[in-house]
Scaffold this motif. Structure first.
Motif, mmCIF file in Angstrom:
data_model
loop_
_atom_site.group_PDB
_atom_site.id
_atom_site.type_symbol
_atom_site.label_atom_id
_atom_site.label_comp_id
_atom_site.label_asym_id
_atom_site.label_seq_id
_atom_site.Cartn_x
_atom_site.Cartn_y
_atom_site.Cartn_z
ATOM 1 N N HIS A 78 -39.487 51.177 -11.304
ATOM 2 C CA HIS A 78 -39.975 50.433 -10.132
ATOM 3 C C HIS A 78 -39.031 49.280 -9.801
ATOM 4 N N PHE A 79 -38.190 49.507 -8.769
ATOM 5 C CA PHE A 79 -37.226 48.504 -8.305
ATOM 6 C C PHE A 79 -37.627 47.864 -6.973
ATOM 7 N N GLY A 101 -47.578 46.357 -3.820
ATOM 8 C CA GLY A 101 -46.678 47.451 -4.173
ATOM 9 C C GLY A 101 -46.633 47.683 -5.669
ATOM 10 N N ASN A 102 -46.513 46.590 -6.434
ATOM 11 C CA ASN A 102 -46.533 46.723 -7.893
ATOM 12 C C ASN A 102 -47.777 47.482 -8.349
ATOM 13 N N ASN A 103 -48.937 47.040 -7.880
ATOM 14 C CA ASN A 103 -50.194 47.654 -8.326
ATOM 15 C C ASN A 103 -50.274 49.120 -7.908
ATOM 16 N N PHE A 106 -47.974 51.040 -10.360
ATOM 17 C CA PHE A 106 -48.486 51.055 -11.741
ATOM 18 C C PHE A 106 -49.754 51.902 -11.859
ATOM 19 N N ALA A 107 -50.657 51.749 -10.879
ATOM 20 C CA ALA A 107 -51.911 52.512 -10.919
ATOM 21 C C ALA A 107 -51.636 54.011 -10.821
ATOM 22 N N LEU A 117 -42.853 53.892 -17.856
ATOM 23 C CA LEU A 117 -42.534 53.173 -16.628
ATOM 24 C C LEU A 117 -41.630 51.994 -16.980
ATOM 25 N N VAL A 118 -40.543 51.844 -16.236
ATOM 26 C CA VAL A 118 -39.654 50.686 -16.391
ATOM 27 C C VAL A 118 -39.761 49.832 -15.132
#
Length: 311
Positions: A78-79, A101-103, A106-107, A117-118
């Protein structure tokens, strides 16, 4: 066996385009997920032509799109993010892309049961450090919406680890630089400004004594760290990615002057400057990832100057 598939958000950006060739060498399939607002379409098209790379042109803010596009992926990088400068100018967009976006990513990764996940975190989660080198267990004091979202991203990963067993590593990138970086990039604007002035026969101007420092990490070394974090036995950790060496602005100017073969001398402008220094403790990267940097700042900056002269 079918190839493993890496789903990489923001994969059409500066760092992603250095990571993808390393993944292809390891026989991964690549699925780039990028809205292409800042992506390098020509380079992505070259990668697609290999037959092992595909592009999903969508935005991480739309959770359903992320979830659907991730189907079948075994690994996630995830960049996708909004930069520090932009997050201050437009906190609303920054929170939308960086937090929501992060959530979403990750979800989806937790729901799909990916192997690893990196997450591209940032040294900016520390704020102004109380000591050097900066260690992962030091106090965090993020100061901007961007930095706050990176810290929150690490906390969110912990949540999905506890509730759904997500395996992750969060890489706290220090001051990344290298070929292909946009010249307005936050950490490299000083490099490019110095190069432009020196090439024009003008002296680089430095506020104060030039004691402010950064830990400059070359994108080639940084890309290797991402692949290591994707495959490491150790997981569920924030990990510093830097050189462990703080290079002052005065030293940087001298390196660039020498690389350009110039005889100008820096001009120091007397003024009060908040002297912030950065250097990463990279013990954890060595122990958990089996990674360490190989390119010195002198080598990396000299190569950058050579490339600039050839353009």
């Amino acid at each position: 066996m079918s190839k493993k598939t890496v789903f990489i958000t923001g994969g059409a950006g500066f760092i992603g385009l250095h990571v993808i060739p390393l993944l292809l060498e390891k026989d991964y399939q690549i699925r780039i997920f990028d809205n292409m607002a800042r992506g390098d379409r020509a380079r992505v098209n070259e990668l697609i032509a290999t037959g092992d790379v595909e592009l999903v042109e969508q935005d991480v803010r739309y959770g359903g799109g992320v979830h659907n596009a991730m189907k079948g992926a075994t690994h996630v990088i995830h960049f996708a993010t909004v930069s520090i400068n932009k997050s201050i100018a437009d906190p609303y967009e920054s929170i939308d892309i960086n937090m929501v976006g992060n959530n979403n990513v990750f979800a989806a990764a937790a729901d799909h049961g990916v192997e690893r996940l990196v997450f591209a975190s940032s040294a900016s989660v520390y704020g102004d450090p109380k000591r050097l080198p900066m260690h992962e267990d030091d106090e965090l004091n993020p100061l901007t919406p961007y930095c706050i979202s990176k810290r929150a991203g690490e906390d969110l990963l912990g949540f999905y680890q506890r509730t759904k067993g997500l395996s992750w590593n969060a890489l706290r990138f220090f001051n990344v630089y290298g070929p292909g970086q946009k010249i307005e990039a936050y950490y490299t604007s000083v490099i490019n400004t110095f190069i432009q002035r020196i090439r024009a026969g003008q002296a680089p101007t430095i506020d104060g004594k030039g004691e402010q420092s950064m830990d400059f990490i070359h994108v080639t070394d940084l890309a290797r760290s991402v692949v290591c974090a994707l495959e490491s036995e150790g997981d569920n950790l924030p990990i510093n990615i830097g050189t462990g060496i703080d290079t002052s602005i005065a030293t940087l100017a001298r390196i660039l002057i020498d690389a350009l073969g110039s005889d100008v001398e820096p001009i120091f402008v007397p003024r009060d400057v908040l002297v912030s220094r950065r250097a990463a403790d990279i013990t954890r990267a060595r122990e958990v990832l089996g990674w360490e940097p190989t390119i010195t700042v002198e080598e990396g900056m000299t190569a950058l100057v050579k490339a600039a002269l050839e353009q």
